[in-house]
Scaffold this motif. Structure first.
Motif, PDB file in Angstrom:
ATOM      1  N   VAL A  48      -6.972   2.754   6.523  1.00 17.84           N
ATOM      2  CA  VAL A  48      -6.142   2.359   5.382  1.00 17.84           C
ATOM      3  C   VAL A  48      -5.515   0.981   5.630  1.00 17.84           C
ATOM      4  N   ALA A  49      -5.183   0.714   6.889  1.00 22.89           N
ATOM      5  CA  ALA A  49      -4.613  -0.603   7.214  1.00 22.89           C
ATOM      6  C   ALA A  49      -5.620  -1.705   6.893  1.00 22.89           C
ATOM      7  N   VAL A  50      -6.897  -1.432   7.225  1.00 26.61           N
ATOM      8  CA  VAL A  50      -7.950  -2.422   6.934  1.00 26.61           C
ATOM      9  C   VAL A  50      -8.128  -2.584   5.423  1.00 26.61           C
ATOM     10  N   THR A  51      -8.210  -1.435   4.708  1.00 26.81           N
ATOM     11  CA  THR A  51      -8.400  -1.513   3.246  1.00 26.81           C
ATOM     12  C   THR A  51      -7.172  -2.131   2.570  1.00 26.81           C
ATOM     13  N   ALA A  52      -6.005  -1.959   3.203  1.00 29.17           N
ATOM     14  CA  ALA A  52      -4.790  -2.574   2.634  1.00 29.17           C
ATOM     15  C   ALA A  52      -4.906  -4.094   2.687  1.00 29.17           C
ATOM     16  N   ILE A  53      -5.446  -4.599   3.807  1.00 32.83           N
ATOM     17  CA  ILE A  53      -5.640  -6.069   3.909  1.00 32.83           C
ATOM     18  C   ILE A  53      -6.653  -6.519   2.852  1.00 32.83           C
ATOM     19  N   LEU A  54      -7.731  -5.735   2.744  1.00 34.17           N
ATOM     20  CA  LEU A  54      -8.760  -6.030   1.739  1.00 34.17           C
ATOM     21  C   LEU A  54      -8.152  -6.002   0.330  1.00 34.17           C
ATOM     22  N   GLY A  55      -7.333  -4.978   0.090  1.00 36.13           N
ATOM     23  CA  GLY A  55      -6.678  -4.834  -1.214  1.00 36.13           C
ATOM     24  C   GLY A  55      -5.775  -6.022  -1.508  1.00 36.13           C
ATOM     25  N   ALA A  56      -5.061  -6.450  -0.478  1.00 34.17           N
ATOM     26  CA  ALA A  56      -4.161  -7.597  -0.655  1.00 34.17           C
ATOM     27  C   ALA A  56      -4.955  -8.853  -1.003  1.00 34.17           C
ATOM     28  N   LEU A  57      -6.120  -9.006  -0.338  1.00 32.97           N
ATOM     29  CA  LEU A  57      -6.952 -10.192  -0.611  1.00 32.97           C
ATOM     30  C   LEU A  57      -7.521 -10.144  -2.032  1.00 32.97           C
ATOM     31  N   VAL A  58      -8.012  -8.964  -2.409  1.00 27.80           N
ATOM     32  CA  VAL A  58      -8.607  -8.828  -3.752  1.00 27.80           C
ATOM     33  C   VAL A  58      -7.543  -8.996  -4.829  1.00 27.80           C
TER      34      VAL A  58
ATOM     35  N   ILE B  41      -6.194 -12.638  -5.906  1.00 25.21           N
ATOM     36  CA  ILE B  41      -6.884 -13.542  -6.853  1.00 25.21           C
ATOM     37  C   ILE B  41      -6.270 -13.437  -8.264  1.00 25.21           C
ATOM     38  N   PRO B  42      -6.274 -12.234  -8.864  1.00 21.64           N
ATOM     39  CA  PRO B  42      -5.623 -12.155 -10.186  1.00 21.64           C
ATOM     40  C   PRO B  42      -4.125 -12.402 -10.090  1.00 21.64           C
ATOM     41  N   GLY B  43      -3.548 -12.042  -8.925  1.00 23.95           N
ATOM     42  CA  GLY B  43      -2.107 -12.247  -8.729  1.00 23.95           C
ATOM     43  C   GLY B  43      -1.733 -13.719  -8.835  1.00 23.95           C
TER      44      GLY B  43
ATOM     45  N   VAL C  28       4.148  -7.137  -9.775  1.00 24.52           N
ATOM     46  CA  VAL C  28       4.221  -5.851 -10.494  1.00 24.52           C
ATOM     47  C   VAL C  28       2.895  -5.566 -11.195  1.00 24.52           C
ATOM     48  N   PHE C  29       2.271  -6.613 -11.744  1.00 19.83           N
ATOM     49  CA  PHE C  29       1.003  -6.428 -12.460  1.00 19.83           C
ATOM     50  C   PHE C  29      -0.141  -6.040 -11.524  1.00 19.83           C
ATOM     51  N   VAL C  30      -0.206  -6.676 -10.363  1.00 21.24           N
ATOM     52  CA  VAL C  30      -1.382  -6.451  -9.494  1.00 21.24           C
ATOM     53  C   VAL C  30      -1.157  -5.327  -8.469  1.00 21.24           C
ATOM     54  N   LEU C  31       0.066  -4.803  -8.448  1.00 22.90           N
ATOM     55  CA  LEU C  31       0.356  -3.738  -7.481  1.00 22.90           C
ATOM     56  C   LEU C  31      -0.562  -2.508  -7.644  1.00 22.90           C
TER      57      LEU C  31
END
Lengths: 371, 209
Positions: A281-291, A294-296, A318-321
């Motif tokens: 989950v820590a890895v996917t969290a970094i991935l999620g933050a990167l993805v 962009i829209p953020g 708030v929008f990209v959370l």
């Protein structure tokens, strides 16, 4: 009917039919929350500072409070929020952004509801098709068979099943209002007796409705499958599903007991699995933050046209959370997806087994020969 | 004539042929010795069957009763055994009901406590809900005697408060879960080892006569 055989078969389907995982993931994102437990962890509220006697506000005080709040809001709109360095224009822009966010969330909610019922239909029909013809459908084909009027019927059936819960909320709301009025207007033993009586009624209402909801939740598996696999309307699904369960209540009841036991076991196992998958989950969290970045960043740029300072960052965050959470918690979502697919497969197989059973005649007991 | 009419003889004997087909068969029979013999043979068989006494077919009800007598029998079980079986299947249901009862009680208790503590009930239920925070009797006593001081007393107080408030609901929920899983494990073992496990069939193996 052999529950163990059904469980083994559902387990086999889960691991050998990967297309179902996609629909399971959609179900995990859209439906898992609504089918979970009460969420009560048993913790008791413990206030530290409760020696102070509170005074129940009277209606005229409440009206006065509303007037004062109205004046304060007017002042805020006229002057902005100087303490937070937010001007009147920025406040208006923030309110518009909040309204857009609510609108986006409402649209997202509708889309998720549609996705949920399409996925429910798809999983039921795909498992049934696999059992009947040994044919595995692709994700695209699954969506095609899920996207039908049946998914709407499934939604309506679910709505009907939840009517007791809605009624309970109404009863509890009325009871709460009565308690408040009694406590506010009358004192002494009468109010105490009334409150105790209403607490008793609410207790009984919750107890009965929980049991009724459990029974209806069980019946819902069959209502859904009758609707999805026999292609009949809501009323007919309810009628046939109820008749089916009534005729086979022993088999259905046994399967239900077994599934509850598996649910408990899964709850215990999932705690361990959740802990074990924290590094992933820590890895996917970094991935999620990167993805989500962009829209953020695009949103930050857009909001900077109306807002200044840290406000565009907060609004964009708030929008990209939600997007971040979906990607970050994907491993846990996958665990829930497997659970959803397994449970759905078990009930579809149970439905098929029950339908295949011969109609049972009333059992007559015969004494041993020679008695 | 080579085209025999064997496939039409049955219909001819049953009187089902009309018009041109009937005339065709009759004309053929006038000319064909072989087909004529076939017709005579079938007529003789029909006469013999009609003359034979009808077999004594049982009525559907009697047939059903006779089949039922040949089916595997469920031996009459003693009352105590039956009670045990019903109890065995009611045990998980009882556990679920207990869980619902305790959860509902806890929920109502929490809601009443919170609403009372924030003053919405105007203090009318202070007789029912303890107004004071959960006591830390043991750690307090140890503190009074000077056995615990400072941070250790604070930790002991927090531990005692946790033990008194949060732990009991966790314990009873885990207990119910473990009891339920035990029931399921026994059911699974019985099912796997003996092929039993259907409701109300425990211990009664069917016997075929």
């Amino acid at each position: 009917m052999d529950p163990v055989k059904i469980l083994k078969r559902a387990w086999h389907i889960l691991w050998n039919y990967r297309a179902l995982w996609v629909f399971g993931l959609i179900l995990a994102l859209t439906a898992a929350g609504s089918s979970g437990g009460s969420g009560n962890n048993g913790a008791r509220f413990n206030a530290e500072n409760n020696n102070q006697q509170y005074q129940v506000p009277l209606p005229e005080d409440i009206r006065e409070a509303f007037r004062e709040a109205g004046k304060a809001i007017e002042k805020v709109f006229e002057e902005g929020l100087p303490a937070l360095d937010i001007s009147q224009g920025e406040l208006t822009a923030l309110l518009w952004i909040a309204a857009i966010f609510v609108l986006v969330m409402v649209v997202l909610g509708v889309v998720m509801a549609i996705a949920r019922y399409v996925s429910e239909t798809a999983v039921i029909r795909m498992v049934d098709e696999y059992e009947a013809t040994d044919t595995k459908l692709s994700v695209r084909q699954g969506f095609r068979i899920g996207w039908s009027r049946t998914s709407w019927r499934l939604f309506l059936i679910n709505l009907i099943v939840h009517i007791p819960v809605i009624l309970l909320l109404v009863v509890m709301g009325v009871a709460g209002l009565v308690i408040y009025r009694m406590a506010a207007s009358q004192g002494g033993n009468f109010a105490v007796a009334g409150i105790v009586g209403i607490i008793g009624v609410v207790f009984l209402a919750i107890f009965v409705v929980v049991i009724v909801s459990i029974v209806l939740g069980l019946l819902r598996h069959f209502f859904w499958r009758v609707s999805a696999l026999e292609g009949v309307g809501v009323g007919e699904s309810l009628r046939r599903g109820f008749a089916l369960v009534r005729e086979n209540w022993k088999n259905v009841g046994l399967m239900w007991l077994v599934m509850i036991g598996l649910g408990i076991a899964w709850a215990l196992v999932s705690i361990v699995l959740f802990i074990l998958t924290v590094p992933i989950v820590a890895v996917t969290a970094i991935l999620g933050a990167l993805v989500a970045a962009i829209p953020g960043l695009l949103l930050v740029g857009l909001f900077s046209l109306f807002l200044s300072g840290y406000l565009p960052w907060i609004a964009a965050g708030v929008f990209v959370l939600p997007l971040f959470f979906v990607i970050a918690f994907l491993p846990w979502g996958l665990l829930t997806a497997w659970q959803q697919v397994f449970a759905s497969s078990v009930w579809t197989l149970t439905y098929r087994e029950i339908k295949a059973l011969p109609v049972q005649l009333p059992e007559t007991e015969i004494g041993p020969v020679g008695d | 004539m080579s085209d025999h009419i064997l496939e039409l003889i049955g219909a001819y004997l049953d009187g089902e042929l009309h018009g041109g087909q009937l005339r065709q068969v009759e004309t053929h029979l006038d000319e064909c010795q072989s087909c004529r013999e076939e017709v005579q043979s079938l007529q003789a068989l029909s006469t013999a069957l009609q003359a034979a006494p009808l077999p004594d077919f049982p009525t559907p009800e009697r047939l059903a009763a006779e089949v039922a007598l040949r089916l595997p029998r469920t031996p009459v079980k003693p009352m105590s055994r039956r009670a045990l079986e019903v109890g065995w299947w009611l045990a998980p249901v009882g556990l679920i009901l207990v869980w619902i009862f305790l959860s509902t009680t806890l929920l109502i208790g929490n809601v009443v406590t919170i609403t009372n503590q924030i003053g919405l009930l105007n203090g009318t239920v202070t007789q029912l809900v303890p107004d004071a925070p959960i006591g830390t009797y043991w750690s307090g006593t140890l503190g009074q005697f000077g056995l615990l001081t400072g941070a250790s007393l604070q930790w002991a107080g927090m531990t005692e408060a946790f033990t008194r408030t949060t732990l009991p609901p966790i314990i009873w929920q885990v207990s119910i879960a473990l009891l339920y899983l035990s029931w399921m494990a026994i059911w699974w073992a019985r099912h796997t080892l003996q092929g039993l496990g259907q409701p109300f069939d425990s211990g009664s193996r069917p016997t075929v006569n």
